[in-house]
Design a protein around this motif. Structure first.
Motif, mmCIF file in Angstrom:
data_model
loop_
_atom_site.group_PDB
_atom_site.id
_atom_site.type_symbol
_atom_site.label_atom_id
_atom_site.label_comp_id
_atom_site.label_asym_id
_atom_site.label_seq_id
_atom_site.Cartn_x
_atom_site.Cartn_y
_atom_site.Cartn_z
ATOM 1 N N LEU A 29 82.155 -12.541 13.864
ATOM 2 C CA LEU A 29 81.427 -11.467 13.198
ATOM 3 C C LEU A 29 80.788 -10.636 14.279
ATOM 4 N N SER A 30 81.053 -9.349 14.249
ATOM 5 C CA SER A 30 80.422 -8.430 15.183
ATOM 6 C C SER A 30 79.486 -7.519 14.398
ATOM 7 N N VAL A 31 78.255 -7.423 14.872
ATOM 8 C CA VAL A 31 77.246 -6.578 14.246
ATOM 9 C C VAL A 31 76.839 -5.531 15.265
ATOM 10 N N GLY A 32 76.855 -4.272 14.851
ATOM 11 C CA GLY A 32 76.461 -3.229 15.782
ATOM 12 C C GLY A 32 76.264 -1.898 15.101
ATOM 13 N N ASP A 33 75.868 -0.930 15.907
ATOM 14 C CA ASP A 33 75.608 0.396 15.367
ATOM 15 C C ASP A 33 76.596 1.446 15.859
ATOM 16 N N VAL A 34 77.577 1.038 16.666
ATOM 17 C CA VAL A 34 78.598 1.965 17.155
ATOM 18 C C VAL A 34 79.968 1.387 16.810
ATOM 19 N N TRP A 35 80.648 2.013 15.861
ATOM 20 C CA TRP A 35 81.932 1.502 15.383
ATOM 21 C C TRP A 35 82.925 1.266 16.517
ATOM 22 N N ALA A 36 83.192 2.283 17.325
ATOM 23 C CA ALA A 36 84.234 2.186 18.350
ATOM 24 C C ALA A 36 83.933 1.108 19.384
ATOM 25 N N ASN A 37 82.703 0.980 19.785
ATOM 26 C CA ASN A 37 82.352 0.034 20.845
ATOM 27 C C ASN A 37 82.085 -1.374 20.336
ATOM 28 N N GLY A 46 91.163 -8.630 12.737
ATOM 29 C CA GLY A 46 91.036 -9.155 11.388
ATOM 30 C C GLY A 46 89.763 -9.938 11.122
ATOM 31 N N HIS A 47 88.749 -9.707 11.922
ATOM 32 C CA HIS A 47 87.502 -10.447 11.745
ATOM 33 C C HIS A 47 86.436 -9.557 11.108
ATOM 34 N N ALA A 48 85.340 -10.179 10.708
ATOM 35 C CA ALA A 48 84.279 -9.488 9.978
ATOM 36 C C ALA A 48 83.447 -8.599 10.902
ATOM 37 N N THR A 49 83.007 -7.488 10.332
ATOM 38 C CA THR A 49 82.168 -6.551 11.080
ATOM 39 C C THR A 49 81.072 -6.013 10.171
ATOM 40 N N ALA A 50 79.950 -5.714 10.769
ATOM 41 C CA ALA A 50 78.829 -5.141 10.021
ATOM 42 C C ALA A 50 78.300 -3.946 10.799
ATOM 43 N N LEU A 51 78.416 -2.785 10.193
ATOM 44 C CA LEU A 51 77.962 -1.544 10.812
ATOM 45 C C LEU A 51 76.567 -1.217 10.296
ATOM 46 N N ILE A 52 75.628 -1.114 11.213
ATOM 47 C CA ILE A 52 74.258 -0.757 10.868
ATOM 48 C C ILE A 52 74.149 0.749 11.055
ATOM 49 N N VAL A 66 75.512 -1.181 6.219
ATOM 50 C CA VAL A 66 74.147 -1.286 5.712
ATOM 51 C C VAL A 66 73.245 -0.350 6.508
ATOM 52 N N PRO A 67 72.159 0.108 5.893
ATOM 53 C CA PRO A 67 71.262 1.027 6.602
ATOM 54 C C PRO A 67 70.392 0.344 7.647
ATOM 55 N N ASP A 68 70.164 -0.967 7.477
ATOM 56 C CA ASP A 68 69.348 -1.710 8.433
ATOM 57 C C ASP A 68 69.727 -3.186 8.367
ATOM 58 N N LEU A 69 69.341 -3.938 9.358
ATOM 59 C CA LEU A 69 69.750 -5.331 9.443
ATOM 60 C C LEU A 69 69.276 -6.184 8.273
ATOM 61 N N PRO A 70 68.040 -6.064 7.810
ATOM 62 C CA PRO A 70 67.626 -6.901 6.673
ATOM 63 C C PRO A 70 68.503 -6.721 5.428
ATOM 64 N N ALA A 71 69.085 -5.558 5.242
ATOM 65 C CA ALA A 71 69.960 -5.337 4.086
ATOM 66 C C ALA A 71 71.229 -6.171 4.177
ATOM 67 N N LEU A 72 71.542 -6.651 5.349
ATOM 68 C CA LEU A 72 72.754 -7.436 5.562
ATOM 69 C C LEU A 72 72.550 -8.932 5.294
ATOM 70 N N TYR A 73 71.331 -9.415 5.290
ATOM 71 C CA TYR A 73 71.052 -10.845 5.208
ATOM 72 C C TYR A 73 71.732 -11.558 4.035
#
Length: 106
Positions: A29-37, A46-52, A66-73
């Motif tokens: 699972l990759s969590v970040g705020d920049v899609w490309a990077n 094929g793995h999970a991603t979370a765009l903040i 999600v707009p912020d990390l807590p919304a992802l919990y």
């Protein structure tokens, strides 16, 4: 957690070193705020991603946005319980909490 991997070019080498192969036994699972990077290299395998982000770029195809990390919990808890092997659900917006009205009698 890895924070310095020479993104985006260095991300493939890090994923290889960690054993994150397409449909491999290691789930990532990759969590970040920049899609490309932060997310695209992981999503391509094929793995999970979370765009903040409140305004994701049109090319972004994350598992969750999600707009912020807590919304992802809640979605993360579901994903972890399922060992990262089931299709995750998109987090649902949470209603704003309104404090109880406090009154004083004079």
């Amino acid at each position: 957690m890895l924070t310095e991997v020479g993104k985006p070019a260095g991300m493939a080498a890090v994923l290889d070193r960690l054993g994150v192969a397409p449909a491999g036994p290691v789930r990532a699972l990759s969590v970040g705020d920049v899609w490309a990077n932060d997310l695209a290299p992981v999503a391509a395998r094929g793995h999970a991603t979370a765009l903040i982000s409140r305004r994701p770029p049109p090319e972004a195809r994350p598992t969750w946005t999600v707009p912020d990390l807590p919304a992802l919990y809640p979605a993360l808890r579901e994903w972890v319980r399922a060992d990262g092997r089931t299709a995750p659900s998109q987090p649902q917006p949470q209603p704003a909490r309104v404090p109880a009205r406090v009154t004083t009698e004079g």
